[in-house]
Scaffold this motif. Structure first.
Motif, PDB file in Angstrom:
ATOM      1  N   GLU A  32     -21.640   5.036  -2.475  1.00 42.71           N
ATOM      2  CA  GLU A  32     -21.148   4.212  -1.748  1.00 42.71           C
ATOM      3  C   GLU A  32     -19.948   3.630  -2.284  1.00 42.71           C
ATOM      4  O   GLU A  32     -19.040   2.368  -2.470  1.00 42.71           O
ATOM      5  CB  GLU A  32     -22.372   3.052  -2.659  1.00 42.71           C
ATOM      6  CG  GLU A  32     -23.165   2.683  -2.940  1.00 42.71           C
ATOM      7  CD  GLU A  32     -23.529   2.552  -1.314  1.00 42.71           C
ATOM      8  OE1 GLU A  32     -23.124   1.945  -0.605  1.00 42.71           O
ATOM      9  OE2 GLU A  32     -24.757   3.239  -0.625  1.00 42.71           O
ATOM     10  N   PRO A  65     -16.496   5.432   2.456  1.00 40.90           N
ATOM     11  CA  PRO A  65     -18.361   5.299   1.291  1.00 40.90           C
ATOM     12  C   PRO A  65     -19.200   5.491   2.468  1.00 40.90           C
ATOM     13  O   PRO A  65     -19.465   5.166   3.578  1.00 40.90           O
ATOM     14  CB  PRO A  65     -18.374   3.785   1.619  1.00 40.90           C
ATOM     15  CG  PRO A  65     -16.131   3.465   0.949  1.00 40.90           C
ATOM     16  CD  PRO A  65     -16.226   4.154   2.128  1.00 40.90           C
ATOM     17  N   ASN A  85     -13.142   2.369  -5.990  1.00 43.39           N
ATOM     18  CA  ASN A  85     -13.821   1.443  -5.741  1.00 43.39           C
ATOM     19  C   ASN A  85     -12.500   0.059  -4.554  1.00 43.39           C
ATOM     20  O   ASN A  85     -12.357  -0.072  -5.778  1.00 43.39           O
ATOM     21  CB  ASN A  85     -14.659   0.831  -6.021  1.00 43.39           C
ATOM     22  CG  ASN A  85     -15.536  -0.272  -5.122  1.00 43.39           C
ATOM     23  OD1 ASN A  85     -15.299  -0.909  -4.686  1.00 43.39           O
ATOM     24  ND2 ASN A  85     -17.058  -0.658  -6.339  1.00 43.39           N
TER      25      ASN A  85
END
Length: 283
Positions: A32, A65, A85
């Protein structure tokens, strides 16, 4: 497909080593978060969203992702995995750079200069991760952004099939972008993985100058522009164009321009001053 989780620590960035023995297979999976794979040594194959690519030393892959990917090691493949991220970045610049340059997953072909810059940034990030202090999180974010910027600027042309003409052009482009750094012919040769004499011969065959002679011309050309168009102190000009000491700058400038920086500025300021009489007459 399998979803695998990676601990990004508190600052949203994690750089780690992934070693694969001969014949090892990492089955297709996704995350993710963003990942960048960088091959430190060995050889293998990476499958990325159904596309298969040979992965050799200094190859890189940008993995967005939820992008499916798999790894097969042919001979002791060692990867550095940079996981991050984008929400960890305070600035919108990083997310903007990602959206414009890396809208989807991609294999990245790196020329030797780009690869050398990326390796150095990875070393800096590894250092910050292992020697943590109150500035480490800031440093990691800065180096992460530099890494993305270097990737975005990297050439997409093939690495192994470079002709001497392409090598000469890459050397010139590298000098144009890094003239303010303490470059030597040895530095350039090391980045290309060839001998210093060979680098000099390649460049001189195409530009009639050695790389260091061209570097000097680039620096002095910019210095002349700054001396004419700005009021910057000569010491500041010396610093901006990449010279560490004033005597070295004065010597290089005089060798090319045949006068000192002070004299050059005075002469050209005088020549470029508007004619008061002409202004008064409306000419």
């Amino acid at each position: 497909m399998t979803l695998r989780r990676i601990d990004l620590l508190t600052h949203g960035i994690h750089l780690y080593e992934s070693n694969h023995l001969d014949g090892d297979v990492v089955e297709e999976h996704h995350h993710e978060i963003h990942q960048i794979l960088y091959a430190v040594k060995g050889a293998g194959t990476i499958t990325l969203d159904g596309k298969r690519q040979k992965f050799l030393q200094d190859s890189a892959a940008f993995i967005a992702p939820r992008s499916n990917h798999a790894v097969f090691s042919e001979s002791g493949l060692t990867l550095l995995v940079l996981a991050f991220n984008v929400t960890a970045f305070d600035s919108s610049a990083a997310s903007g750079l990602l959206q414009s340059s890396f809208p989807s997953s991609a294999f990245l072909r790196l020329n030797p200069f780009s690869a050398a810059d990326l390796r150095q940034l990875l070393r800096k990030m590894l250092f910050e991760q292992s020697h943590r202090d109150e500035f480490s999180a800031w440093a990691l974010h800065i180096y992460m952004f530099e890494f993305l910027l270097a990737l975005a600027r990297s050439s997409q042309s093939a690495l192994v099939t470079d002709s001497n003409a392409l090598r000469a052009e890459r050397i010139r482009n590298y000098i144009d972008r890094h003239y303010f750094e303490p470059l030597t012919a040895g530095d350039i040769a090391a980045r290309l993985g060839i001998g210093t004499r060979h680098v000099n011969n390649i460049f001189k065959d195409h530009y009639r100058l050695t790389p260091i002679q061209y570097l000097t011309e680039v620096r002095i050309r910019l210095a002349k522009k700054l001396l004419i168009e700005t009021e910057k102190d000569i010491a500041s000009v010396c610093f901006e164009v990449g010279y560490e000491t004033l005597p070295t700058f004065y010597r290089a400038f005089k060798n090319i321009v045949n006068m000192s920086p002070n004299m050059f500025r005075q002469q050209n300021k005088h020549e470029n001053e508007p004619d008061p009489a002409g202004q008064a007459d409306g000419r």
